[in-house]
Design an enzyme around this catalytic site. Structure first.
Site, PDB file in Angstrom:
ATOM      1  N   SER A 227       0.711  -1.232   0.031  1.00 17.56           N
ATOM      2  CA  SER A 227       0.067  -0.012   0.095  1.00 17.56           C
ATOM      3  C   SER A 227       0.899   1.205   0.037  1.00 17.56           C
ATOM      4  O   SER A 227       0.357   2.382  -0.033  1.00 17.56           O
ATOM      5  CB  SER A 227      -1.033   0.166   1.360  1.00 17.56           C
ATOM      6  OG  SER A 227      -2.226  -0.719   1.031  1.00 17.56           O
ATOM      7  N   LYS A 230       0.291   3.753  -2.619  1.00 16.46           N
ATOM      8  CA  LYS A 230      -0.584   5.056  -2.850  1.00 16.46           C
ATOM      9  C   LYS A 230       0.081   6.189  -2.647  1.00 16.46           C
ATOM     10  O   LYS A 230      -0.543   7.323  -3.156  1.00 16.46           O
ATOM     11  CB  LYS A 230      -1.541   4.763  -1.509  1.00 16.46           C
ATOM     12  CG  LYS A 230      -2.330   3.628  -1.564  1.00 16.46           C
ATOM     13  CD  LYS A 230      -3.425   3.507  -0.305  1.00 16.46           C
ATOM     14  CE  LYS A 230      -4.421   2.352  -0.533  1.00 16.46           C
ATOM     15  NZ  LYS A 230      -3.811   1.134  -0.494  1.00 16.46           N
ATOM     16  N   SER A 401      -5.802   3.843   4.361  1.00 14.24           N
ATOM     17  CA  SER A 401      -5.269   3.107   3.146  1.00 14.24           C
ATOM     18  C   SER A 401      -6.548   2.369   2.452  1.00 14.24           C
ATOM     19  O   SER A 401      -6.605   0.996   2.342  1.00 14.24           O
ATOM     20  CB  SER A 401      -4.485   2.104   3.866  1.00 14.24           C
ATOM     21  OG  SER A 401      -3.766   1.423   2.833  1.00 14.24           O
TER      22      SER A 401
END
Length: 572
Positions: A227, A230, A401
């Site tokens: 993640s 991102k 997230s």
């Protein structure tokens, strides 16, 4: 008036002419005043007192014979007036006398009347007494006010205290602090980076004020970011979209009477239940329903999902991630990111978010279950709701997230840049925007915007390059002003988002000082962000670990210790 003589002296009643009357105070000094005499019953006719007077006082005794005042005056020598003194005479106290002393031939004398308790009598003494009481009360109040508020104690002024010595515990972030050296940072990270729990570790540390690389370990080698990818999608959104842009969901008139069509506008944050949303500032389905119901009865509901193209699930995504709460199929109309429990960030998501959202709308307008359909061109708009601004959406997707929200934003970047609103189009759009803004994507290969795919590979240096541009102290770089919100979107160690429950134990010194984006997949853990060292200098870092050790108890705590070591670094 009646006057009783002393001794056996007999009196006769004479008529006193009106022009020759005498007041009581003009009687001769040699004769005792009739005030000191006793009254006896009078045989002559007299004025009858009023009924009220009879009830208030007894009838006085009158003498059998009375002598008028002028007769007494003729018998007595003339009264000698005492010489007037310059000093005012004291007023004698009033005497108690009969209430009415009639004298034959006298008219009413309101000014010389002696009775003070008769109705209509003189009120001057009473007024004087009341005036004195008021003056006394005012004087007392004045004395009290002076003593309480203006007395000697109130006038006294103490000298001001010496200024407090301010010793700030938090030093301001400044580029003027001691610059850390590569040797100092290497020494600070030597122990933490050598933790075997980290497995294969790559990363880099940069001073954004100078742009100097302070620590590097495989920073150009592509690794799975999870993640932390991102960061790239968020940066592309801030660089290409207006921060105030909003995602709009509309309901338009259908082709048939009573039919309405929901046109998905790419907003996955619409709140299905008021007060139960993980997205601050989300629009509500109830608002949309209210607007449409005001336009007339609805008998049929359709939903149009044509805004997006391609597959709803990303490459290498697993269907188990839907039930696991990580993701839902990416469609342009859904409620609460597809969550079944709207307030549970990591709760189960639905496999058909578009249908579920449209059915919820249909139920609330009193129509049967919804079906897929296309909105007629130029159809009248019956209702519209808008998301929070893009900048807030970016902040929210970084804090929790959120994979669904990230993929929706990637598609908006694609639409803005003329690419297809799909997984492939979103990836291309992100790469194009970053490349256009001078970032080197050599070695970077990714297939989604959220980092959910295990096939994504990027070098740690790309993450630190983007964060360095956002963290530069000056705004001479045009990218910095646009990317600055990226820093505040990062979770705070021990305080917010995905870092709220971390940074205890040996990593505690980093609590509150580290801001970073996490990344977690099976066998992969990452941490990338900024930290303020003890000298007030901002440092940028990115660490990516590939390890089969326990992520909860070993790998993530080890990454936290690395960032905390930078906080404690006086590494000049």
């Amino acid at each position: 008036m009646r006057v009783e003589p002393k001794g056996e002296q007999r009196t006769t009643e004479l008529s006193v002419p009106n022009a020759k009357t005498a007041r009581v105070d003009q009687l001769p000094n040699s004769e005792p005043s009739w005030f000191d005499q006793h009254s006896r019953t009078e045989q002559q006719p007299r004025r009858q007192p009023q009924q009220s007077e009879r009830s208030q006082r007894p009838e006085p005794q009158r003498p059998e014979q009375t002598k008028r005042v002028d007769q007494l005056q003729a018998q007595a020598p003339a009264r000698q007036e005492p010489p007037r003194s310059e000093q005012p005479r004291p007023v004698p106290p009033p005497r108690k006398e009969p209430r009415e002393l009639p004298v034959t031939g006298y008219d009413e004398e309101p000014e010389d009347r002696l009775a003070t308790d008769e109705p209509g009598g003189s009120r001057k003494p009473l007024v004087v007494v009341l005036s004195l009481l008021v003056v006394a009360a005012l004087a007392g109040a004045t004395v009290y006010a002076v003593n309480e508020f203006g007395g000697a104690t109130a006038v006294e002024t103490k000298p001001p205290a010496a200024p407090a010595v301010v010793q700030p515990l938090v030093k301001a972030v400044t580029a003027g602090g001691p610059a850390p050296s590569p040797a100092g940072v290497k020494q600070a990270l030597a122990g933490p980076a050598g933790n075997s729990a980290l497995g294969t570790l790559t990363g880099s540390v940069v001073d954004p004020a100078s742009g100097a690389a302070l620590w590097q370990q495989g920073d150009t080698t592509a690794a799975t970011p999870a993640s932390s990818l991102k960061i790239l999608t968020a940066a592309a959104a801030l660089l290409s979209l207006e921060k105030t842009d909003q995602l709009s969901t509309k309901v338009v008139q259908g082709a048939e009477p009573g039919t309405v069509v929901i046109v998905g506008g790419g907003d996955p944050t619409i709140s299905g239940v008021p007060g139960r949303s993980v997205y601050p500032g989300a629009a509500t389905l109830d608002d949309l329903v209210t607007q449409v119901k005001q336009k007339g009865q609805v008998t049929k509901v359709q939903f149009d999902l044509s805004r997006y193209a391609g597959e709803a699930l990303g490459p290498q995504w697993e269907s188990a991630d839907i039930a696991g709460g990580s993701v839902a199929p990416i469609v342009p109309f859904m409620l609460d990111g597809g969550r079944v429990d709207q307030a549970n960030v990591n709760g189960v998501r639905t496999g058909s978010p578009g249908q579920a959202a449209a059915d919820a709308f249909a139920q609330r307008v009193g129509a049967p279950a919804a079906s897929a359909g296309a909105a007629p061109q130029g159809a009248p708009v019956l209702g519209e709701i808008k998301s929070a601004p893009v900048e807030q959406l970016v902040d929210n997707m970084m804090q929790i997230s959120d994979n669904v929200l990230t993929e929706a934003i990637a598609r908006e970047i694609a639409i803005k840049t003329g690419n297809e609103p799909s997984f492939a189009g979103g990836v291309k759009a992100v790469r194009d925007v970053l490349t256009k803004n001078g970032f080197d994507l050599t070695g970077a290969s990714f297939v989604d915007g959220s980092g959910l795919s295990a096939s994504n590979k990027i070098p740690a240096k790309l993450l630190t390059d983007v964060l360095t541009a956002a963290a530069k102290p000056a705004l001479d770089d045009p990218r910095t002003a646009k990317l600055r919100p990226l820093l505040s979107a990062l979770p705070v160690a021990g305080g917010s988002g995905t870092l709220a429950g971390r940074y205890g134990g040996t990593a505690a010194q980093g609590k509150g000082w580290v801001r970073a984006k996490t990344g977690t997949l099976t066998g992969v853990n990452a941490l990338a962000g900024v930290v303020v060292d003890v000298d007030g200098r901002v440092l940028v870092f990115s660490f990516m670990s590939a390890s089969n050790r326990n992520p909860e108890t070993e790998v993530r705590p080890a990454l936290d210790v690395m960032a905390a070591a930078l906080r404690g670094c006086g590494c000049s």
